[in-house]
Write an enzyme that holds these catalytic residues in place. Structure first.
Site, PDB file in Angstrom:
ATOM      1  N   TYR A   1     -14.930   5.335   8.463  1.00 23.17           N
ATOM      2  CA  TYR A   1     -13.929   5.815   7.507  1.00 23.17           C
ATOM      3  C   TYR A   1     -14.349   5.394   6.107  1.00 23.17           C
ATOM      4  O   TYR A   1     -14.547   4.214   5.839  1.00 23.17           O
ATOM      5  CB  TYR A   1     -12.573   5.178   7.854  1.00 23.17           C
TER       6      TYR A   1
ATOM      7  N   HIS B   1       0.789  -1.229   0.000  1.00 24.85           N
ATOM      8  CA  HIS B   1       0.000   0.000   0.000  1.00 24.85           C
ATOM      9  C   HIS B   1       0.826   1.287   0.000  1.00 24.85           C
ATOM     10  O   HIS B   1       0.316   2.350  -0.365  1.00 24.85           O
ATOM     11  CB  HIS B   1      -0.927   0.006   1.228  1.00 24.85           C
TER      12      HIS B   1
ATOM     13  N   THR C   1      -5.190  10.334  -0.603  1.00 28.26           N
ATOM     14  CA  THR C   1      -6.542  10.072  -0.113  1.00 28.26           C
ATOM     15  C   THR C   1      -6.930  11.061   0.981  1.00 28.26           C
ATOM     16  O   THR C   1      -6.098  11.752   1.554  1.00 28.26           O
ATOM     17  CB  THR C   1      -6.656   8.647   0.471  1.00 28.26           C
TER      18      THR C   1
END
Length: 772
Positions: A587, A471, A600
């Site tokens: 979230y 990630h 993001t």
């Protein structure tokens, strides 16, 4: 070894008569072709750098400006208003540079200055235009006149046929919100989650922070925003991802699945051949910048920065912080099968191996009967466990000799491929078939994925494929862009023979894949086993449930004039309340790629409006019309929150950066400490769909995507990913932990399904009408 002999260009032996040199014409030819390919790639990069550097102009436009200026001089029209003559006076005079030559050179210099000024003006004008985000806040399908004018100007200033990175310097910087606005939105977001007394305490903390601590922190943050390209992204990458010392498997990495229904070939080696070739075609397009930038509304460019590290990238473990190693190029692939590692060259004679050649190579690996070397089988468990033991083991046992050579072959590979021994995929009539598929992609056996690579391609025994992605280097939409291209190319452009093999004939002259060799001491094997036990315990605790919701999809939701994402998010709030009897901090990931190097932002989906709607659904005394009105208000509120997050007015990234500044300055903030400690017990994300229009999904219903997912963020919470895969299909990926008595992924899935149907009833009457 055959591959070693073929890699030698010449051999020599020393005899009493002298040195006998034996040249291999084929080897020299391969070296020559490889060198030509490398130089072509270098020149292509230089060319692309020039084209991107002068965009929206072109080199030919410079020639037009120069010719126009020179022509005007011959017509005795001075467009420079005396500047050309002024430049000429400063040019040196010599016998090789006549007066006429100096005049032409002065005109060229003046024209170049005008041309560069025009480029700068266009870029600054475009950056100013792209800083306008009013179009996002207008009702769907009702564009104002001012926005239409803005759109026309953006089109004019955007140039023709942009390359992947053409707009990077024209994208605006992410703005730093005011502290007052962020704190106001933060308090609004936690109000429905806190009791009155707790909320008043949080208000006091926030007010004290705003008055005493925040002004100093904000000044440093604004200063950083002036200096850095993006005031969030570098800190987000370092502190959220690279400094994490726990396992990245499950906790950070995510996965993507194959087509839901279709399997283009059941042959493992053949499917691997086509998929790997498709990935390499995408990499070639990426290197050449032939991939057009993703455009919102078809005219607003999004940042492409994250795509730079898609290939040839590995996360390198460290004791305090990991680093990302990115290479400009890599000509080989690292492959894992039955506990053995291989190095597979992807080029022959400077050209990509064809799918049929790759299939042959993978079949050779599948047919290899040799056993794993001592310690080799579970070696990759080091990447699945805690980071510090892996960093120490890497420095101690893999820094020299054959271990270093083999580890370099993996870490310097284009990406990692696992030829899996299991069969997975969707099976009609078997509800849990996707659950095992998801768990396999998320963590596998904890030692058959190299979790540090930018991504691991997994090819199963039955031809199904999937990926596990690290990630830190990028977010899921970037990986999704590659994945859509790969699946579309595999199905529509490469294809298979009648027997399921890749098209074409293989080249038998290829050297077989190179087996990697290890010398792993007993002490290192102990560390590997320890990492494996940590990873296995984590993997065994993951409860996963994937299901297809096919009662309706975005088609019906849009007929309700509601955003499909807002519909699902509010359904999740209703489902969670029914599941746990309470609300929680939620979230939802949104992107900020409208800004340069944006990643993001968080949309806090649990709002006062959504909780009011959920309570109305739990109260039998409330009427259907009242519930419908509350739902529409909640949906509009969610859309507003999403727009604010995308346009740089989110809450959490600003508070995160203020916290980082406070740590650098050694300032203690009870408010920030409490904010950053709040758990996200419901973490959600929508998988992007059809970023590349390679086929008409409505005409190819069997090619719908399964989407992807991730592990739970909180030990007592849920992770929910969903993909709106068509007019009548939504696939959910739900994760939680078996160790938590509060969560059950299948129970939550049932609650989601019922919540979707119940909300649709408000618009559509009885649920059976929805199904029809």
């Amino acid at each position: 070894m055959a591959e070693a002999h073929q890699a030698v260009a010449f051999q020599f032996t020393v005899t009493p008569e002298g040195v006998d040199v034996q040249l291999s014409r084929e080897a020299l030819k391969q070296i020559y072709l490889s060198g030509v390919a490398s130089w072509k790639k270098r020149f292509a990069r230089i060319k692309n750098s020039i084209l991107t550097g002068v965009y929206p102009a072109t080199p030919s436009s410079w020639l037009v400006v120069v010719m126009a200026t020179v022509s005007s001089m011959y017509c005795r029209v001075d467009l420079s208003m005396g500047l050309i003559c002024h430049i000429r006076r400063y040019l040196p005079s010599c016998r090789y540079l006549s007066f006429q030559h100096r005049t032409l050179l002065s005109a060229a210099l003046f024209s170049t200055g005008v041309w560069l000024s025009g480029i700068l003006l266009c870029r600054q004008s475009l950056k100013l235009l792209l800083s306008y985000h009013g179009w996002m806040f207008e009702p769907h399908g009702k564009m104002s006149r001012s926005t239409r004018v803005w759109g026309a100007l953006v089109k004019v200033m955007s140039g023709h046929k942009p390359m992947l990175y053409s707009f990077q310097t024209s994208l605006p910087k992410l703005p730093v919100p005011s502290v007052e606005a962020t704190l106001r939105r933060y308090l609004e977001s936690v109000h429905p989650l806190l009791e009155d007394e707790k909320y008043r305490e949080m208000e006091v903390l926030a007010q004290a922070f705003q008055q005493h601590t925040a002004p100093r922190l904000q000044k440093y943050l604004v200063l950083k925003s002036w200096w850095a390209t993006n005031y969030v992204s570098d800190w987000w990458e370092e502190y959220v991802y690279l400094r994490g010392r726990g396992p990245i498997m499950v906790n950070s990495n995510y996965y993507a699945m194959d087509f839901l229904y279709a399997t283009p070939s059941p042959l493992q080696a053949a499917r691997a051949g086509n998929i790997v070739h498709s990935i390499l075609l995408y990499r070639r397009k990426l290197d050449r910048e032939e991939i057009p930038p993703v455009m919102a509304l078809g005219i607003v460019p999004m940042c492409s920065f994250q795509m730079e590290r898609m290939f040839n990238t590995t996360r390198i473990p460290g004791t305090e912080s990991d680093t990302l190693q990115h290479l400009l190029d890599s000509k080989h692939l690292a492959v894992y099968h039955k506990g053995r590692f291989y190095k597979l060259w992807l080029y022959q004679g400077g050209k990509l191996l064809k799918p049929r050649d790759l299939e042959l190579q993978f079949q050779r690996i599948l047919d290899d009967p040799s056993p794993p070397q001592p310690g080799e089988e579970k070696l990759a468990a080091l990447t699945a466990g805690e980071r510090v033991p892996w960093a120490e083991a890497r420095a101690r046992f893999f820094s020299q000799g054959k271990n270093k050579v083999s580890l370099d072959a993996i870490e310097r590979a284009a990406f990692f491929l696992a030829l899996d021994e299991e069969a997975h995929g969707y099976e009609r009539g078997r509800e849990d078939s996707m659950d095992g598929y998801a768990k396999s992609l998320l963590h596998g056996r904890c030692y058959d994925r190299w979790f540090d690579k930018s991504f691991t391609l997994v090819v199963y025994k039955n031809g199904k494929v999937g990926t596990n992605a690290e990630h830190a280097w990028a977010d899921a939409p970037i990986m999704g862009h590659l994945w859509e291209f790969v699946l579309g190319t595999d199905k529509f452009h490469l294809g298979y023979s009648d027997g399921g093999h890749c098209c074409g004939e293989p080249s038998a002259a290829m050297a077989p894949p190179q087996r990697l060799h290890w010398d792993i001491p007993e002490e290192c094997r102990t560390v590997i086993d320890s990492s494996y036990r940590v990873a296995k315990a984590l993997a065994d605790d993951v409860d996963f449930h994937c299901f297809q919701f096919s009662n309706f999809g975005k088609g019906l939701i849009k007929r309700f004039k509601i955003s499909p994402d807002a519909f699902i998010q509010i359904s999740l709030q209703l489902a969670h309340f029914r599941d746990k009897g309470s609300f929680c901090l939620t979230y939802e990931a949104s992107m900020t790629r409208l800004f340069r190097e944006g990643r993001t932002e968080t949309v806090r989906s649990c709002t006062r409006e959504s909780t009011a709607f959920v309570r109305s659904m739990m109260d039998p005394a409330r009427g259907q019309l009242e519930r419908l009105q509350l739902f529409q208000v909640a949906a509009e509120k969610h859309q507003q929150m999403y727009r604010l997050a995308m346009t740089g007015a989110g809450i959490d990234r600003h508070l995160f950066c203020l916290y980082v500044v406070s740590r650098y300055l050694g300032v203690e903030s009870p408010f920030l400490a409490q904010v950053l400690a709040e758990p996200w017990r419901l973490s959600t994300s929508q998988t992007p769909q059809q970023q590349i229009k390679m086929f008409d999904m409505e005409k190819n219903q069997d090619l719908v995507s399964s989407g992807g997912g991730f592990g739970p963020v909180a030990d007592d919470g849920y992770g929910v990913s969903y993909i709106i895969a068509g007019e009548n299909l939504i696939t959910f990926h739900i994760s939680s932990k078996f160790s938590s008595p509060e969560t059950d992924s299948r129970r939550f899935g049932r609650n989601i399904r019922q919540a979707m149907l119940d909300i649709a009833d408000l618009f559509n009457g009885p649920a059976n009408k929805v199904a029809n």
